[in-house]
Design an enzyme around this catalytic site. Structure first.
Site, PDB file in Angstrom:
ATOM      1  NE  ARG A  19      -3.839  -0.075   2.202  1.00 21.75           N
ATOM      2  CZ  ARG A  19      -3.906   1.159   2.683  1.00 21.75           C
ATOM      3  NH1 ARG A  19      -3.008   1.613   3.520  1.00 21.75           N
ATOM      4  NH2 ARG A  19      -4.886   1.967   2.313  1.00 21.75           N
ATOM      5  CB  SER A  38     -13.683   6.335   6.267  1.00 20.99           C
ATOM      6  OG  SER A  38     -13.888   4.976   5.998  1.00 20.99           O
ATOM      7  CB  SER A  39     -14.851   4.726   0.919  1.00 19.72           C
ATOM      8  OG  SER A  39     -14.088   3.608   1.317  1.00 19.72           O
ATOM      9  CD  GLU A  68      -7.167   6.590  -8.071  1.00 17.64           C
ATOM     10  OE1 GLU A  68      -6.664   6.151  -9.116  1.00 17.64           O
ATOM     11  OE2 GLU A  68      -7.399   5.863  -7.072  1.00 17.64           O
ATOM     12  CD  GLU A  69      -8.165   6.996  -1.049  1.00 14.97           C
ATOM     13  OE1 GLU A  69      -7.775   7.506   0.030  1.00 14.97           O
ATOM     14  OE2 GLU A  69      -8.176   5.765  -1.259  1.00 14.97           O
ATOM     15  NE  ARG A  88      -7.482  -4.262   7.326  1.00 12.90           N
ATOM     16  CZ  ARG A  88      -8.128  -3.345   6.652  1.00 12.90           C
ATOM     17  NH1 ARG A  88      -8.096  -2.098   7.054  1.00 12.90           N
ATOM     18  NH2 ARG A  88      -8.809  -3.647   5.570  1.00 12.90           N
ATOM     19  CG  HIS A  90      -2.678  -3.687   4.735  1.00 14.72           C
ATOM     20  ND1 HIS A  90      -3.684  -2.798   5.037  1.00 14.72           N
ATOM     21  CD2 HIS A  90      -3.266  -4.655   4.010  1.00 14.72           C
ATOM     22  CE1 HIS A  90      -4.816  -3.216   4.516  1.00 14.72           C
ATOM     23  NE2 HIS A  90      -4.588  -4.351   3.897  1.00 14.72           N
ATOM     24  NE  ARG A 114     -12.355   9.028  -0.583  1.00 12.48           N
ATOM     25  CZ  ARG A 114     -12.098   7.924   0.118  1.00 12.48           C
ATOM     26  NH1 ARG A 114     -11.857   8.005   1.413  1.00 12.48           N
ATOM     27  NH2 ARG A 114     -12.099   6.746  -0.472  1.00 12.48           N
TER      28      ARG A 114
END
EC number: 3.6.1.52
Length: 179
Positions: A19, A38-39, A68-69, A88, A90, A114
């Site tokens: 990530r 947060s999505s 993008e975010e 997780r 990651h 968002r």
């Protein structure tokens, strides 16, 4: 979590999902940081970031994710560290980015509503501690590192196999370990 149909997850040699994220600052003084909603939980704030795509470098992925975010572009700066989340699986490459352009409308604002907001670093740490303590650690690491104006990197330039890893603290509040 948003998952795009054509998205391919990438993993490192040890099976950790790769990530990338950016701490987006309003200026080189690094006193105000941009967080996004947060999505999954729109009333909670997070640091923008996501998966590294195949053939993509972590720095490029970090810049793409904030575009993008968060709908911002900027000057990609130093690698703050590689943060490992054992739960997780990651490993997140976290960079510093100085924002130079803010888009009025951007992909995630249009598609999923968002939001983004500037926070003083201390306030951002408090907000993130509640529901995203791993993200708060990014800013804590920044505070422990060098001053943004002295020109030194907080992380030495090392090949991937010798990179600095910061392991996320367990929920009990035990401090992070560096290996």
């Amino acid at each position: 979590m948003k998952f795009k149909p054509n998205q391919t997850r990438t993993y490192d040699r040890e099976g950790f999902k790769k990530r990338a994220a950016c701490l987006c600052f309003r200026s080189e003084q690094e006193d105000e940081v941009l967080l996004v909603s947060s999505s999954r939980y729109p009333d909670q704030w997070i640091v923008p970031g996501g998966g590294v795509e195949p053939e993509e470098e972590p720095g490029g992925a970090a810049a793409r994710e904030v575009y993008e975010e968060a709908g911002v572009k900027g000057k990609l700066g130093r690698l703050l560290g590689i943060f490992e989340n054992q739960d997780r699986k990651h490993r997140t490459y976290v960079y510093v980015l100085t924002v130079t352009e803010i888009l009025e409308d951007w992909e995630d604002s249009v598609n999923i509503g968002r939001k983004r907001e500037w926070f003083k670093v201390e306030d951002a740490i408090k907000v993130l501690q509640c529901h995203k303590p791993v993200h708060a650690e990014y800013l804590e690491r920044l505070k422990l590192g060098c001053s943004p104006t002295n020109g030194n990197s907080t992380v030495p330039s090392l090949p991937d196999n010798n990179a600095l890893f910061v392991t996320a603290a367990p929920p009990s509040g035990v401090p992070s370990s560096i290996r």
